[in-house]
Design a protein around this motif. Structure first.
Motif, PDB file in Angstrom:
ATOM      1  N   TRP A 243     136.696 -31.825 -43.123  1.00  0.00           N
ATOM      2  CA  TRP A 243     135.595 -31.025 -42.602  1.00  0.00           C
ATOM      3  C   TRP A 243     134.310 -31.368 -43.355  1.00  0.00           C
ATOM      4  O   TRP A 243     134.318 -31.663 -44.537  1.00  0.00           O
ATOM      5  N   LEU A 272     133.474 -34.199 -32.343  1.00  0.00           N
ATOM      6  CA  LEU A 272     133.113 -33.142 -33.279  1.00  0.00           C
ATOM      7  C   LEU A 272     133.730 -31.823 -32.825  1.00  0.00           C
ATOM      8  O   LEU A 272     133.772 -31.535 -31.617  1.00  0.00           O
ATOM      9  N   ARG A 273     134.164 -31.052 -33.783  1.00  0.00           N
ATOM     10  CA  ARG A 273     134.727 -29.725 -33.484  1.00  0.00           C
ATOM     11  C   ARG A 273     134.303 -28.768 -34.587  1.00  0.00           C
ATOM     12  O   ARG A 273     134.576 -28.990 -35.766  1.00  0.00           O
ATOM     13  N   ALA A 274     133.599 -27.703 -34.204  1.00  0.00           N
ATOM     14  CA  ALA A 274     133.104 -26.716 -35.150  1.00  0.00           C
ATOM     15  C   ALA A 274     134.119 -25.605 -35.358  1.00  0.00           C
ATOM     16  O   ALA A 274     134.879 -25.254 -34.440  1.00  0.00           O
ATOM     17  N   ASN A 275     134.126 -25.068 -36.561  1.00  0.00           N
ATOM     18  CA  ASN A 275     134.999 -23.947 -36.873  1.00  0.00           C
ATOM     19  C   ASN A 275     134.538 -22.705 -36.101  1.00  0.00           C
ATOM     20  O   ASN A 275     133.376 -22.299 -36.185  1.00  0.00           O
ATOM     21  N   VAL A 285     124.745 -25.919 -33.958  1.00  0.00           N
ATOM     22  CA  VAL A 285     124.730 -27.113 -34.799  1.00  0.00           C
ATOM     23  C   VAL A 285     124.121 -28.242 -33.985  1.00  0.00           C
ATOM     24  O   VAL A 285     124.657 -28.630 -32.938  1.00  0.00           O
ATOM     25  N   LEU A 316     126.618 -28.116 -30.864  1.00  0.00           N
ATOM     26  CA  LEU A 316     127.821 -27.313 -31.002  1.00  0.00           C
ATOM     27  C   LEU A 316     127.389 -25.853 -31.099  1.00  0.00           C
ATOM     28  O   LEU A 316     126.492 -25.508 -31.873  1.00  0.00           O
ATOM     29  N   HIS A 321     132.291 -25.340 -28.728  1.00  0.00           N
ATOM     30  CA  HIS A 321     132.483 -25.747 -30.117  1.00  0.00           C
ATOM     31  C   HIS A 321     133.041 -27.150 -30.250  1.00  0.00           C
ATOM     32  O   HIS A 321     133.432 -27.552 -31.346  1.00  0.00           O
ATOM     33  N   LYS A 322     133.077 -27.913 -29.145  1.00  0.00           N
ATOM     34  CA  LYS A 322     133.510 -29.302 -29.179  1.00  0.00           C
ATOM     35  C   LYS A 322     132.454 -30.175 -28.503  1.00  0.00           C
ATOM     36  O   LYS A 322     131.794 -29.749 -27.548  1.00  0.00           O
ATOM     37  N   LEU A 339     123.726 -33.865 -38.979  1.00  0.00           N
ATOM     38  CA  LEU A 339     124.071 -32.534 -38.494  1.00  0.00           C
ATOM     39  C   LEU A 339     123.263 -31.500 -39.280  1.00  0.00           C
ATOM     40  O   LEU A 339     123.114 -31.622 -40.509  1.00  0.00           O
ATOM     41  N   VAL A 357     132.429 -28.470 -39.796  1.00  0.00           N
ATOM     42  CA  VAL A 357     132.561 -29.302 -38.599  1.00  0.00           C
ATOM     43  C   VAL A 357     133.554 -30.412 -38.893  1.00  0.00           C
ATOM     44  O   VAL A 357     133.420 -31.137 -39.887  1.00  0.00           O
ATOM     45  N   THR A 359     135.047 -33.958 -38.065  1.00  0.00           N
ATOM     46  CA  THR A 359     134.536 -35.194 -37.471  1.00  0.00           C
ATOM     47  C   THR A 359     135.674 -36.187 -37.274  1.00  0.00           C
ATOM     48  O   THR A 359     136.500 -36.372 -38.162  1.00  0.00           O
TER      49      THR A 359
END
Length: 639
Positions: A243, A272-275, A285, A316, A321-322, A339, A357, A359
Motif C-alpha cells: 500500500w 489502483l484500489r483505495a482503502n 484521490v 479514486l 474506489h478502483k 497521487l 492505495v 498499486t
C-alpha cells in the motif's frame, strides 16, 4: 507515398528512438491461389540525413546570457536536474536597432510526432514582461531553446536570457509505517536538517537561489523495485510495502524505470484500489501518470499537464474506489505515478487525513493474453521487439475486444457445420468404389473425408473448435488427401492394367507428399501431377479409339449421365476454388467445393469390369461356416 520518393523534414527532433513504419494498403478479401496471380515485391529503403548544430550556448540558472540576433537563429540549451518543480525563462533588456521592442520568438523543447509539444513564446510588446513559465520540465536531460528574430533581415536584436529553476526537496520514504507528523516536520525543515539524497545533482547548476534558501518538500518519493519476469514483461512494486499512503500536503510519487530501450513494445497497465475505510464522501484521490517528470500541481489543476507531456488522469473516490489505466506501447523514458488526497468541498477535513492505495503496476506483452478471440505474438523488426494481438473471428482492437465486425457464436457454429458436414458427400464415391471393387480408391476417399472433416473442425477461428491432432498435421493430411483423390480418380478413368495402376498410385502419392512438404500452398505442386495423370488418361483413351476405330467410351449413356456431369462439376469446383473465394463467403464456397469434388469423383469413376459382380469384395468376407470337400485321390499299390 504516392510517388517513388518521399521526404520528411523534422527540425530539432527530440532525442531518443524514432520509428519509421511502412505498410501496404489493406489487402482485398479475395482468397487467391498461390501461383495463379503475380506476386509483387515492394522495397522500402529509408535514408536519414542529420544536420547538427555546432554552436550551442549553455544557459546556466540565474546567470544572464547576452544574445544578438541578425539573420541566423541562436541555439541554447539548459540542463534540467532531477526534482525541478518549475522553469522560468525571461528576456531582459531586449532592443531592436537601439529602439525598444522585442521581436523575438523562443521555441522551447524538441519536436515530436505525431503531436508536437514544443512551447513557442513570442515577445513583441515593448513594455510588457517577457516570461515563460514551464511547470514540471523533463528531469535529468538537456532542454533546447531556439531564439529567432521576427524583425527584418538587417535588423539587429539584442537581449539577455535568464533561466530560473525552482527546486523542491523530496522526502524519500524508506519505512513502511511513517507517521503523518514526521512527514510534515521534514517538509518544513531547513535544508541543513534534511537528509542528503543521491538525486540532488548539485553540480549541474541547481545551486541557485532555490537551493541556497532551502526549497520546500514538494513530493513524497516511494522507492520502486523493477522485476523482469519475461520478455516485455515487468512488474513494479514499492519496497517493503503493498500500500502507498496518500496525503493532502504533498503528492506521493513513484518512479517506473522504463528507459531500458526494450520496454516500449508492450502495454503499461496501472491498477489502483483505495482503502474503503480511509476515503470518505468528501474526499478523493487524484492520480496522474506522466513520462519524463511527475505532475505536481494538484492544488491548481487536475489536467495532468506537465511542460511537454499530457498525462493520463485518474480519480479514486468513495463511489469508485478502483481505477485502471492501459497505455499501449509506452514511450521509452522514466514514468511517474503521482497521487494526492484532495478535499474539494471542505479542505479543513484533509489536514490530518490519509488514504492507503494499493498499486499494481505491470508491463505486459498483450492485455489479458488477447482474450479468447486472439493470440499474443512477439515480433522482431531489426533490433526492435514488440508484441501484438492477432485477432480472429472478426474481432479487433488492442486486446481483441472490439466486436463491431465479429461473428456471433451461431455464425461460428453454422460455418463449422458447413465445412465439416459437407465432407460427408465423399460417402458417394466411397460407395461407388466399393460397389465396383475399387478398394484402393475407396480407401483414398475415406482418408480424404476423415482428415478434411477434422481439419476444418480445427481450423475454426471462434469457439466451435475441435482438434484431434496438431493443426499442422491435420492441414498436411487434408491437402495430401485432396491431391491424391484427384490423382487416383483420373488414373482410374484411364483403365490401366492393375500392376501399372497401383505403381502409379504409389509414385503419385510419394510425389504429392514431397511437393506439399516443399510448398503446401503452391498451385503447381498439385496441378503438376494431376496434369500428368490427365495426359496418361487422354493417351489411353486415344489409343483405345484408334484400336477399336470407335469413340471411347463407346456408350452415349456413359457420356450423358456420368462423364459430362462429372466434368461440369469438376470445372465448376475449380472455378470456385481459384477465383470466387473470399474471406466473407469462404464457409459457403469451400463447402460447395467439397460437394463438387466428391460428386465429380462419384460420376467419373469407370464402370466395373465385365467379369466382376457387384459388391464382389464384400462376398469374399464370409460370415458363416462352409463344408470343405477333399478332392485328393488316394492311390493304393496292388501287389
Amino acid at each position: 507515398m504516392l510517388d517513388s520518393n518521399a521526404s520528411l523534414n523534422i527540425s530539432h527532433p527530440a532525442p531518443g528512438d524514432w520509428f519509421v513504419v511502412a505498410h501496404l494498403p489493406t489487402a482485398s478479401q479475395k482468397i487467391e491461389v498461390k501461383g495463379f496471380v503475380p506476386t509483387c515485391a515492394y522495397v522500402f529503403q529509408p535514408d536519414m540525413l542529420v544536420v547538427r548544430t555546432v554552436e550551442v550556448s549553455i544557459l546556466e540558472p540565474d546567470v544572464p546570457l547576452p544574445q544578438t540576433l541578425l539573420s541566423h537563429p541562436s541555439y541554447l540549451k539548459i540542463f534540467i536536474p532531477e526534482y525541478t518543480q518549475e522553469l522560468q525563462l525571461e528576456l531582459q533588456g531586449c532592443a531592436a536597432n537601439g529602439s525598444l521592442g522585442c521581436p523575438v520568438r523562443l521555441t522551447v523543447g524538441a519536436a515530436t510526432l505525431p503531436r508536437n509539444f514544443q512551447k513557442v513564446f513570442m515577445c513583441v510588446s515593448p513594455t510588457g514582461a517577457c516570461r515563460l513559465l514551464l511547470p514540471s520540465p523533463p528531469w535529468d536531460r538537456w532542454l533546447q531553446v531556439t531564439a529567432k528574430s521576427l524583425a527584418g533581415p538587417r535588423v539587429l536584436v539584442a537581449f539577455q536570457v535568464v533561466a530560473a529553476l525552482t527546486a523542491c526537496r523530496p522526502w524519500n520514504l524508506n519505512f513502511q509505517h511513517l507517521p503523518q507528523s514526521s512527514l510534515n516536520e521534514s517538509c518544513n525543515a531547513s535544508t541543513g536538517l534534511l537528509p542528503p539524497h543521491p538525486g540532488d545533482h548539485s553540480d549541474h547548476g541547481l545551486g541557485g537561489s532555490s537551493r541556497r534558501h532551502g526549497g520546500p518538500c514538494c513530493l513524497a518519493s516511494y522507492p520502486v523495485i523493477r522485476e523482469d519476469l519475461d520478455v516485455v514483461s515487468v512488474r513494479f512494486w514499492p519496497v517493503d510495502r503493498v500500500w502507498v499512503r496518500v496525503r493532502p500536503a504533498t503528492p506521493s510519487v513513484m518512479r517506473l524505470y522504463m528507459d531500458t530501450g526494450m520496454d516500449s513494445g508492450g502495454s503499461l497497465t496501472v491498477s489502483l484500489r483505495a482503502n474503503k475505510t480511509g476515503i470518505t464522501n468528501s474526499t478523493l484521490v487524484a492520480v496522474c501518470v506522466n513520462a519524463a517528470s511527475p505532475f505536481l500541481g494538484f492544488r491548481t489543476s487536475l489536467n495532468c499537464t506537465t511542460a511537454f507531456f499530457q498525462g493520463s488522469p485518474l480519480t479514486l473516490s468513495a463511489a469508485s474506489h478502483k481505477a485502471d489505466l492501459i497505455i499501449p506501447y509506452p514511450e521509452t523514458d522514466n514514468w511517474y505515478l503521482s497521487l494526492q488526497l484532495m478535499c474539494p468541498e471542505s479542505p479543513e477535513e484533509c489536514e490530518q487525513a490519509s488514504v492507503l492505495v494499493e498499486t499494481t503496476l505491470t508491463l505486459v506483452p498483450c492485455l489479458n493474453d488477447c482474450g479468447p478471440y486472439g493470440q499474443c505474438v512477439l515480433l522482431r523488426r531489426h533490433s526492435y521487439l514488440y508484441a501484438g494481438c492477432s485477432c480472429k473471428a472478426g474481432w479487433r482492437g488492442w486486446s481483441c475486444t472490439d466486436n463491431s465486425t465479429a461473428q456471433t457464436v451461431a455464425q461460428q457454429r453454422v460455418a463449422a457445420l458447413l465445412l465439416t458436414l459437407s465432407n460427408l458427400m465423399f460417402l458417394a464415391p466411397i460407395a461407388v468404389s466399393v460397389h465396383r471393387s475399387l478398394l484402393v480408391e475407396a480407401s483414398v476417399y475415406a482418408y480424404t473425408m476423415f482428415f478434411s472433416t477434422f481439419y476444418h473442425a480445427c481450423d475454426q477461428p471462434g469457439e466451435a473448435v475441435l482438434c484431434i491432432l496438431g493443426y499442422d498435421t491435420l492441414q498436411y493430411c487434408d491437402f495430401l488427401g485432396s491431391g491424391v483423390s484427384i490423382w487416383v480418380t483420373i488414373l482410374c478413368m484411364a483403365r490401366l492394367k492393375a500392376a501399372q495402376k497401383h505403381v502409379l498410385f504409389l509414385l503419385g502419392t510419394l510425389i504429392f507428399a514431397m511437393s506439399l512438404q516443399l510448398d503446401r500452398r503452391g498451385a503447381w505442386n498439385m496441378m503438376g501431377p494431376c496434369l500428368f495423370a490427365f495426359v496418361v488418361m487422354v493417351t489411353m483413351w486415344v489409343y483405345r479409339c484408334g484400336r477399336r476405330r470407335h469413340c471411347y467410351p463407346t456408350s452415349w449413356q456413359r457420356w450423358a449421365f456420368y462423364l459430362l456431369p462429372g466434368i461440369s462439376m469438376a470445372a465448376l469446383g475449380i472455378a470456385i476454388y481459384t477465383s470466387m473465394m473470399t474471406s466473407d463467403n469462404y464457409y459457403y464456397t469451400h463447402s460447395l467445393w467439397h460437394v463438387l469434388l466428391a460428386g465429380s469423383a462419384a460420376c467419373l469413376l469407370p464402370p466395373r469390369e465385365e467379369h466382376t459382380t457387384p459388391w464382389a469384395c464384400s462376398q469374399k468376407l464370409t460370415c458363416h461356416y462352409q463344408i470343405c470337400k477333399n478332392h485328393r485321390e488316394d492311390l493304393y499299390t496292388v501287389t
